[in-house]
Design an enzyme around this catalytic site. Structure first.
Site, PDB file in Angstrom:
ATOM      1  CB  SER A 228      47.209  28.915  41.127  1.00 46.93           C
ATOM      2  OG  SER A 228      46.587  29.997  40.736  1.00 46.93           O
ATOM      3  CG  ASP A 229      51.783  33.257  43.550  1.00 44.21           C
ATOM      4  OD1 ASP A 229      51.004  34.194  43.848  1.00 44.21           O
ATOM      5  OD2 ASP A 229      52.779  33.328  44.256  1.00 44.21           O
ATOM      6  CD1 TRP A 230      45.906  37.379  41.627  1.00 42.28           C
ATOM      7  CD2 TRP A 230      46.154  35.680  43.026  1.00 42.28           C
ATOM      8  NE1 TRP A 230      44.852  37.338  42.399  1.00 42.28           N
ATOM      9  CE2 TRP A 230      44.891  36.287  43.222  1.00 42.28           C
ATOM     10  CE3 TRP A 230      46.615  34.902  43.912  1.00 42.28           C
ATOM     11  CZ2 TRP A 230      44.094  35.851  44.187  1.00 42.28           C
ATOM     12  CZ3 TRP A 230      45.879  34.217  44.820  1.00 42.28           C
ATOM     13  CH2 TRP A 230      44.599  34.894  45.115  1.00 42.28           C
TER      14      TRP A 230
END
Length: 800
Positions: A228-230
């Site tokens: 996932s993106d942060w």
């Protein structure tokens, strides 16, 4: 499964723990069971490794590293071999620093020039972006580290980027926004891929089974992991079920509990969890076993220099003013000449190991420099003293070399631009310099499209984009003729922002970003509708000339001869475009389907060959749910840009299906005139009703609404928080340096609080906070307290 024996030794809690990071940058390890931790780092154009407190957005310093040109710059080289070499250099440096996974390259499509993160992306064209990204991935992974192409997918704006839903029709999604990733995955074979923050047609990208399993894994053959993106994980258990692996940053036991609870209540099969753990371990164990490389920083800097030089675009050279005449006196004007703008801002911000400065190296070049003047403040603020000093210096010279461009606050992760103009103080100085009646050459530094209407006032225009730590000398090489410029634009420069179809609703300020323009992104629109532009896609000048001849077309491909007819050695980017005049399937008049960069000595000729591939003639058929070929005659165009076609011919192709979509109700899309598509027609393209904004001022805020909506909160304290946040952002803007952490908070949805606080706050606590925000302070306080106690009890039980 590859690691069944190991997985059988893990408890449910341990398997759940592996699905989230241990910290901001590390994965979870179990050394006693032979499971190591790996280190992830930002790195689209340099390794941004933070060894202290990590923050993902550049607040805290990172270790010194080589700053290569940004993706937007490298794309102008049109040279996959160069990008593979830069990738190798990045991979070597990552390995030497103990980084196992590099978060890049970024290859989102430049749907609109206002997107604040365009400097991190390659192109407005999916084919070009995919080919260049694949090369970068191959280079990176040749050094034993993993590449992580991002952000998958349809991630086209920074405003509300974590709380926006991209509404896009299926054909456009597949042909424009997924094709680049498809090429990158199939030809680069990345070990990881980063999902986007946004929803796509109502489903979060990180939870989209069709995207992550059916297309990415089953159709394209991807065998790596999805991270996932942060803060971009919404429902962690749903993400794991549908093909996501690693939730980042470290959510400690909060993410673990979500997985365990989902298994307990039957929402997630433990067998599916085992599959994801097996896929994750395959990558982690491989990366952890790689030996560290040794980096030569002098070589790294040399590669950065060559990459910058090959990516510089010569846009204007009236009266052959360039290369500069060493006999004529030169005044160097502009703040960017002494403090270069060489990279973007945000998670890609590199602490350069070495930084070349123009003024420090003038003596190394055959230039007759009379003097330098700063001319303007870096922040867009008038300074008549600086302006007059610049005019006084310039008055004494025959040629004015003026360095200008976008400042740091103009383009940044977390915020989109509101216009295409350069800072007004720089434009005012340009007018003052023009009044002197001298020859002016502009060196432009910007990571994305700017308004160039002022170029009629200058004789030379060199666009360096954001050229990295060695860019200053690469620019001087071009200005003096040491390097013959060979860069070509990978995005269209319009005459006006209003000419770009998506600009009427960009960036989308509500829940939904409507991709009304469909396929007609960038040159696909301008070329189809014959809309005039300032500089077309693929454009770039050289100090020499090239002639194209002898086109031969066969069923397998195209062949032609390119000859250097000038007096200097140089490189030419030969571009192949394919179109179809008579068609049942609407589409752009022509699309890029091949490109090759060739180097020629004066008088030399070379044969250039293009092989037709799986992407050359295809379109996505929404009836068969697959790529097909429409039968008939196709036009093959070979040129130096999309607007400079030198050779053309025709080939015949057989169709692959007789089941064709009905486009009779889509007159705007058939003509390409998509600047004002009606709701009815866009609905017909989508095949469903356009979603309507469901939230209005006065309603209660929702868990996936962004923090910026605190301005409408019923709780006065919440509204005060918004005012403070806005004031702090405004102060940062006045200083000329974006505050990325504040911008992240401003755009993030409330649910992300549970993903970004390292286990201090979980989802039930966020729901209680939201109850307070919505005006129910005491009820919300009780919710928060109860959830806090439950969370702490869970942690105690876990530790026991």
């Amino acid at each position: 499964m590859k690691h069944q024996a190991l997985i059988q030794r893990l408890t449910l809690a341990e398997k759940a723990t592996l699905m989230a990071g241990k910290s901001v940058w590390e994965t979870r390890d179990f050394p006693e069971k032979g499971i190591p931790s790996i280190f992830l780092s930002d790195g689209p154009h340099g390794i941004r490794k933070q060894e202290g407190e990590g923050d993902h957005l550049g607040l805290n310093a990172s270790v010194p590293a080589t700053c290569f040109p940004t993706a937007a710059t490298l794309a102008n080289s049109w040279n996959p071999d160069l990008l593979e070499e830069v990738g190798q250099a990045l991979g070597t440096e990552a390995s030497s620093l103990g980084v196992h996974m590099v978060l890049g390259p970024g290859l989102n499509i430049k749907r609109n020039p206002l997107c604040g993160r365009n400097f991190e992306y390659y192109s407005e064209d999916s084919y070009q972006a995919g080919k260049l990204a694949a090369a970068m991935i191959r280079g990176l992974q040749s050094q034993g580290v993993a590449a992580t192409p991002k952000h998958f997918a349809a991630n086209s704006q920074e405003l509300r980027r974590m709380a926006s839903d991209s509404i896009v029709d299926e054909r456009t999604l597949r042909e424009i926004y997924l094709t680049g990733f498809e090429i990158a995955v199939k030809e680069g074979q990345p070990k990881a891929l980063m999902s986007a923050y946004n929803k796509i047609n109502g489903t979060y990208a990180n939870e989209d089974r069709r995207l992550l399993r059916d297309i990415l894994r089953d159709e394209w053959g991807f065998d790596g992991i999805v991270v996932s993106d942060w803060g971009g994980s919404n429902d962690h258990a749903l993400g794991v079920e549908n093909g996501s692996h690693l939730e980042m940053p470290g959510t400690v036991f909060v993410g673990q509990k979500e997985i365990i609870d989902a298994v307990a209540d039957g929402r997630l099969s433990e067998a599916i969890l085992d599959e994801r753990v097996d896929e994750l371990l395959t990558v982690v164990l491989d990366l952890a076993a790689q030996e560290k490389r040794i980096v030569d920083y002098e070589l790294q800097h040399e590669i950065a220099h060559r990459a910058a030089a090959e990516s510089i675009v010569l846009l204007k050279n009236e009266d052959h003013i360039l290369p500069l005449d060493s006999q004529k006196t030169v005044a160097i004007i502009g703040e960017f000449a002494q403090n270069p703008r060489y990279q973007g801002a945000g998670s890609s911000l590199i602490n350069p190991k070495k930084l070349d400065l123009t003024l420090d190296h003038l003596s190394d070049y055959n230039l007759n420099v009379l003097g330098f003047a700063q001319g303007y403040q870096r922040v867009d603020k008038e300074d008549d003293v600086l302006l007059q000093e610049a005019v006084d210096v310039a008055r004494e010279a025959e040629t004015i070399l003026y360095y200008m461009g976008l400042d740091e606050i103009s383009e940044s992760e977390g915020m989109d631009r509101s216009h295409l103009s350069l800072p007004q103080n720089q434009l005012k100085l340009l007018e003052a310099l023009k009044a002197l009646g001298k020859d002016i050459v502009v060196v432009l530094s910007a990571g994305s499209v700017v308004d160039l209407s002022w170029d009629t006032e200058v004789k030379g225009l060199v666009h360096a984009y954001l050229s990295g730590e060695a860019g200053a000398l690469a620019i001087l090489d071009v200005l003096t003729g040491k390097t013959n410029p060979s860069g070509k634009l990978s995005e269209t420069y319009p005459l006006d922002l209003s000419d770009v179809p998506s600009s009427y609703e960009f960036p989308a300020s509500g829940d939904y970003a409507l991709y009304r323009e469909g396929l007609y992104v960038g040159y696909r629109y301008f070329d189809t509708t014959a809309t005039p532009v300032k500089y077309p896609f693929g454009y770039g000048l050289s100090y020499t000339t090239f002639v194209y001849s002898n086109l031969i077309l066969t069923d397998l491909g195209a062949e032609l001869t390119v000859t250097n007819t000038g007096q200097l050695a140089g490189a030419e980017v030969v571009q192949l475009y394919v179109g179809k005049h008579s068609r049942a399937i609407f589409g752009p008049s022509k699309e890029l389907k091949g490109f090759k960069k060739v180097y020629l000595e004066p008088g030399q000729s070379i044969q250039v060959q293009f092989t037709f591939d799986d992407y050359t003639f295809r379109y996505f058929n929404t009836i068969t749910d697959s790529f097909e070929i429409e039968g008939g005659v196709y036009q093959i165009a070979i040129g130096a840009s999309v607007a400079d076609i030198r050779l053309s011919g025709e080939v015949m192709r057989s169709g692959t299906t007789e089941q064709l979509p009905d486009y009779s109700q889509l007159s705007s899309y058939q003509s390409g005139q998509v600047n004002l598509v009606s709701d009815v027609e866009f609905s017909n393209l989508l095949g469903r009703t356009i979603p309507k904004e469901s939230w209005k001022v006065g309603q209660e805020l929702r868990i996936n609404d962004p923090v910026l909506k605190l301005q409408y909160a019923k709780n006065g304290l919440a509204r005060l928080v918004y005012k403070i946040l806005s004031w702090l952002l405004g102060r940062a803007e006045k200083k000329g340096k974006p505050d990325l952490n504040l911008l992240f908070i401003y755009n993030m949805p409330f649910r992300a609080i549970a993903k970004m606080t390292g286990g201090m706050i979980d989802h039930p606590m966020v729901e209680g906070i939201l109850t307070m925000i919505n005006g129910h302070f005491f009820r919300g306080s009780r919710q928060v307290w109860k959830a806090f106690l439950q969370k702490n009890q869970y942690k105690k039980d876990l530790d026991a």
